[in-house]
Motif scaffolding. Structure first.
Motif, mmCIF file in Angstrom:
data_model
loop_
_atom_site.group_PDB
_atom_site.id
_atom_site.type_symbol
_atom_site.label_atom_id
_atom_site.label_comp_id
_atom_site.label_asym_id
_atom_site.label_seq_id
_atom_site.Cartn_x
_atom_site.Cartn_y
_atom_site.Cartn_z
ATOM 1 N N VAL A 33 -26.978 18.385 35.151
ATOM 2 C CA VAL A 33 -26.170 18.527 33.934
ATOM 3 C C VAL A 33 -26.573 17.397 32.987
ATOM 4 C CG1 VAL A 33 -23.840 18.665 32.976
ATOM 5 C CG2 VAL A 33 -24.281 19.545 35.279
ATOM 6 N N SER A 34 -27.169 17.773 31.851
ATOM 7 C CA SER A 34 -27.684 16.786 30.898
ATOM 8 C C SER A 34 -26.599 16.293 29.945
ATOM 9 C CB SER A 34 -28.770 17.429 30.047
ATOM 10 O OG SER A 34 -29.835 17.846 30.844
ATOM 11 N N CYS A 35 -26.928 15.249 29.220
ATOM 12 C CA CYS A 35 -26.070 14.784 28.129
ATOM 13 C C CYS A 35 -26.671 15.290 26.825
ATOM 14 C CB CYS A 35 -26.039 13.260 28.076
ATOM 15 S SG CYS A 35 -25.307 12.525 29.541
ATOM 16 N N THR A 37 -25.996 15.516 22.253
ATOM 17 C CA THR A 37 -25.171 15.231 21.071
ATOM 18 C C THR A 37 -24.870 16.523 20.315
ATOM 19 O OG1 THR A 37 -27.126 14.900 19.680
ATOM 20 C CG2 THR A 37 -26.231 12.949 20.767
ATOM 21 N N ARG A 38 -25.378 17.662 20.815
ATOM 22 C CA ARG A 38 -25.100 18.882 20.062
ATOM 23 C C ARG A 38 -23.663 19.366 20.304
ATOM 24 N NH1 ARG A 38 -24.384 23.318 23.022
ATOM 25 N NH2 ARG A 38 -25.994 24.251 24.328
ATOM 26 N N GLN A 39 -23.191 20.175 19.345
ATOM 27 C CA GLN A 39 -21.828 20.705 19.450
ATOM 28 C C GLN A 39 -21.716 21.653 20.634
ATOM 29 O OE1 GLN A 39 -19.097 20.130 17.228
ATOM 30 N NE2 GLN A 39 -20.470 18.450 16.688
ATOM 31 N N ASN A 49 -21.801 22.563 31.523
ATOM 32 C CA ASN A 49 -23.050 22.896 30.815
ATOM 33 C C ASN A 49 -23.770 21.624 30.389
ATOM 34 O OD1 ASN A 49 -20.737 24.955 30.031
ATOM 35 N ND2 ASN A 49 -22.663 26.058 30.310
ATOM 36 N N TYR A 50 -23.022 20.723 29.830
ATOM 37 C CA TYR A 50 -23.543 19.427 29.382
ATOM 38 C C TYR A 50 -22.404 18.409 29.427
ATOM 39 C CZ TYR A 50 -27.706 21.519 27.121
ATOM 40 O OH TYR A 50 -28.897 22.160 26.871
ATOM 41 N N PHE A 51 -22.773 17.150 29.294
ATOM 42 C CA PHE A 51 -21.804 16.112 28.957
ATOM 43 C C PHE A 51 -22.019 15.905 27.457
ATOM 44 C CE2 PHE A 51 -22.722 15.271 33.444
ATOM 45 C CZ PHE A 51 -21.428 15.265 33.952
ATOM 46 N N LEU A 68 -33.247 9.079 32.592
ATOM 47 C CA LEU A 68 -34.566 9.207 33.211
ATOM 48 C C LEU A 68 -35.558 9.616 32.121
ATOM 49 C CD1 LEU A 68 -36.426 9.618 35.678
ATOM 50 C CD2 LEU A 68 -35.481 11.919 35.909
ATOM 51 N N GLU A 69 -35.090 10.445 31.216
ATOM 52 C CA GLU A 69 -35.872 10.856 30.046
ATOM 53 C C GLU A 69 -34.878 11.284 28.992
ATOM 54 O OE1 GLU A 69 -35.875 14.101 28.604
ATOM 55 O OE2 GLU A 69 -34.358 14.671 30.062
ATOM 56 N N TRP A 70 -35.310 11.238 27.753
ATOM 57 C CA TRP A 70 -34.492 11.836 26.693
ATOM 58 C C TRP A 70 -35.389 12.234 25.543
ATOM 59 C CZ3 TRP A 70 -33.620 9.986 21.644
ATOM 60 C CH2 TRP A 70 -34.108 8.714 21.386
ATOM 61 N N CYS A 77 -29.917 15.197 20.292
ATOM 62 C CA CYS A 77 -30.501 14.451 21.406
ATOM 63 C C CYS A 77 -30.062 15.051 22.732
ATOM 64 C CB CYS A 77 -30.052 12.993 21.362
ATOM 65 S SG CYS A 77 -30.625 12.148 19.907
ATOM 66 N N TYR A 78 -30.969 15.043 23.679
ATOM 67 C CA TYR A 78 -30.704 15.554 25.025
ATOM 68 C C TYR A 78 -31.271 14.559 26.019
ATOM 69 C CZ TYR A 78 -30.100 20.144 22.775
ATOM 70 O OH TYR A 78 -29.678 21.181 21.984
ATOM 71 N N GLY A 79 -30.542 14.272 27.092
ATOM 72 C CA GLY A 79 -31.059 13.331 28.075
ATOM 73 C C GLY A 79 -30.597 13.648 29.481
ATOM 74 N N THR A 80 -31.463 13.284 30.435
ATOM 75 C CA THR A 80 -31.147 13.490 31.856
ATOM 76 C C THR A 80 -30.663 12.178 32.447
ATOM 77 O OG1 THR A 80 -32.970 15.061 32.002
ATOM 78 C CG2 THR A 80 -32.110 14.223 34.088
ATOM 79 N N LEU A 97 -34.374 20.456 37.064
ATOM 80 C CA LEU A 97 -34.112 20.050 35.681
ATOM 81 C C LEU A 97 -34.626 21.140 34.764
ATOM 82 C CD1 LEU A 97 -35.369 16.338 35.485
ATOM 83 C CD2 LEU A 97 -33.175 17.194 36.275
ATOM 84 N N GLU A 98 -33.802 21.511 33.782
ATOM 85 C CA GLU A 98 -34.254 22.495 32.783
ATOM 86 C C GLU A 98 -34.235 21.743 31.468
ATOM 87 O OE1 GLU A 98 -31.989 25.465 30.613
ATOM 88 O OE2 GLU A 98 -33.832 24.718 29.700
ATOM 89 N N ILE A 99 -35.399 21.224 31.091
ATOM 90 C CA ILE A 99 -35.467 20.337 29.927
ATOM 91 C C ILE A 99 -36.650 20.709 29.038
ATOM 92 C CG2 ILE A 99 -34.293 18.447 31.121
ATOM 93 C CD1 ILE A 99 -36.941 17.136 31.649
ATOM 94 N N ASP A 100 -36.719 20.110 27.864
ATOM 95 C CA ASP A 100 -37.816 20.481 26.961
ATOM 96 C C ASP A 100 -39.122 19.815 27.412
ATOM 97 O OD1 ASP A 100 -37.559 17.831 25.945
ATOM 98 O OD2 ASP A 100 -38.286 18.536 24.010
ATOM 99 N N THR A 101 -40.227 20.226 26.791
ATOM 100 C CA THR A 101 -41.541 19.777 27.280
ATOM 101 C C THR A 101 -41.743 18.266 27.117
ATOM 102 O OG1 THR A 101 -42.502 20.374 25.163
ATOM 103 C CG2 THR A 101 -42.699 21.976 26.895
HETATM 104 P P1 5GP Z 1 -29.646 24.175 24.134
HETATM 105 O O1 5GP Z 1 -29.126 23.386 22.972
HETATM 106 O O2 5GP Z 1 -30.041 25.562 23.733
HETATM 107 O O3 5GP Z 1 -28.705 24.142 25.305
HETATM 108 O O4 5GP Z 1 -30.977 23.450 24.625
HETATM 109 C C1 5GP Z 1 -32.009 23.201 23.734
HETATM 110 C C2 5GP Z 1 -33.208 22.626 24.468
HETATM 111 O O5 5GP Z 1 -32.893 21.363 25.048
HETATM 112 C C3 5GP Z 1 -33.737 23.490 25.626
HETATM 113 O O6 5GP Z 1 -35.145 23.614 25.467
HETATM 114 C C4 5GP Z 1 -33.399 22.685 26.850
HETATM 115 O O7 5GP Z 1 -34.390 22.885 27.853
HETATM 116 C C5 5GP Z 1 -33.473 21.281 26.327
HETATM 117 N N1 5GP Z 1 -32.724 20.315 27.143
HETATM 118 C C6 5GP Z 1 -31.536 20.493 27.770
HETATM 119 N N2 5GP Z 1 -31.194 19.380 28.431
HETATM 120 C C7 5GP Z 1 -32.194 18.485 28.233
HETATM 121 C C8 5GP Z 1 -32.430 17.149 28.689
HETATM 122 O O8 5GP Z 1 -31.658 16.539 29.418
HETATM 123 N N3 5GP Z 1 -33.568 16.549 28.260
HETATM 124 C C9 5GP Z 1 -34.470 17.173 27.450
HETATM 125 N N4 5GP Z 1 -35.579 16.499 27.139
HETATM 126 N N5 5GP Z 1 -34.291 18.431 27.023
HETATM 127 C C10 5GP Z 1 -33.167 19.076 27.411
#
Ligand code: 5GP
Length: 184
Positions: A33-35, A37-39, A49-51, A68-70, A77-80, A97-101
């Motif tokens: 579960v990532s963190c 800043t999106r709504q 879904n997220y924090f 670990l990454e962001w 912003c998204y971070g693990t 982890l399902e994260i961006d490239t």
């Molecule tokens: P969404 O806003 O649609 O939930 O996610 C948008 C994008 O953010 C997706 O490509 C998803 O894989 C990526 N994402 C979700 N969590 C993380 C994270 O913790 N780190 C990174 N780098 N990308 C993330």
């Protein structure tokens, strides 16, 4: 050493559906579960879904080295969380982890035991057809997305595996095989 599996792929390639099906078939896997800043979107829950953090809270966590990454994606912003992943691995859990490239490549640099899987669309033409099929985006937005996808596909070569999502069940079973082989 327990391996950490990371899945990335552009939006519109059906990544979400593939991961959902994979998790249904493999309930032992825990999705990190990532963190963000999106709504929060309707139906989403904090901690599930997220924090959901404010930008200030997020940047504080960045400065404290909690991720670990962001990465910044589409203006958010998204971070693990390091803690989430480390605790899971220490407890012998299977973590996905399902994260961006951008984030996936950071994980590859930091963790020797990370296995990266990239989900590709069958072709750019097919992706374009899918994006148009949604009927929700303007021509401009579609072109922008296709360009993003093209540059993200460039990153696919840095991943350990590439899986084409031509058909969900087939793609899921290919991922299952990859993971099984990596776990021995
Ligand atoms: P969404 O806003 O649609 O939930 O996610 C948008 C994008 O953010 C997706 O490509 C998803 O894989 C990526 N994402 C979700 N969590 C993380 C994270 O913790 N780190 C990174 N780098 N990308 C993330």
């Amino acid at each position: 050493m327990k391996k950490l599996f990371v899945i990335s792929g552009s939006s519109g390639v059906g990544k979400g559906t593939v991961i959902k099906k994979f998790l249904e078939n493999n309930p032992n896997f825990k999705l990190s579960v990532s963190c963000t800043t999106r709504q929060k979107r309707p139906g989403e829950e904090h901690g599930v879904n997220y924090f959901y953090l404010t930008r200030d809270e997020f940047m504080q966590a960045v400065n404290k080295g909690e991720f670990l990454e962001w990465a910044e994606f589409s203006g958010n912003c998204y971070g693990t969380s390091k803690k989430f992943v480390q605790q899971g691995l220490d407890n012998g859990e299977d973590i996905l982890l399902e994260i961006d490239t951008q984030g996936a490549l950071q994980v590859k640099e930091k963790m020797d035991n990370a296995i990266l899987i990239f989900i590709l669309p069958p072709s750019l033409e097919e992706l374009e057809r899918r994006l148009r099929g949604r009927g929700t985006e303007t021509e401009d937005a579609i072109q922008k997305r296709l360009n993003t996808v093209k540059s993200e596909m460039e990153n696919a070569k840095h991943f350990h595996y590439q899986v084409v999502n031509d058909e969900v069940d087939r793609a899921v079973s290919e991922i299952e095989k990859i993971i099984k082989n990596e776990q021995v």
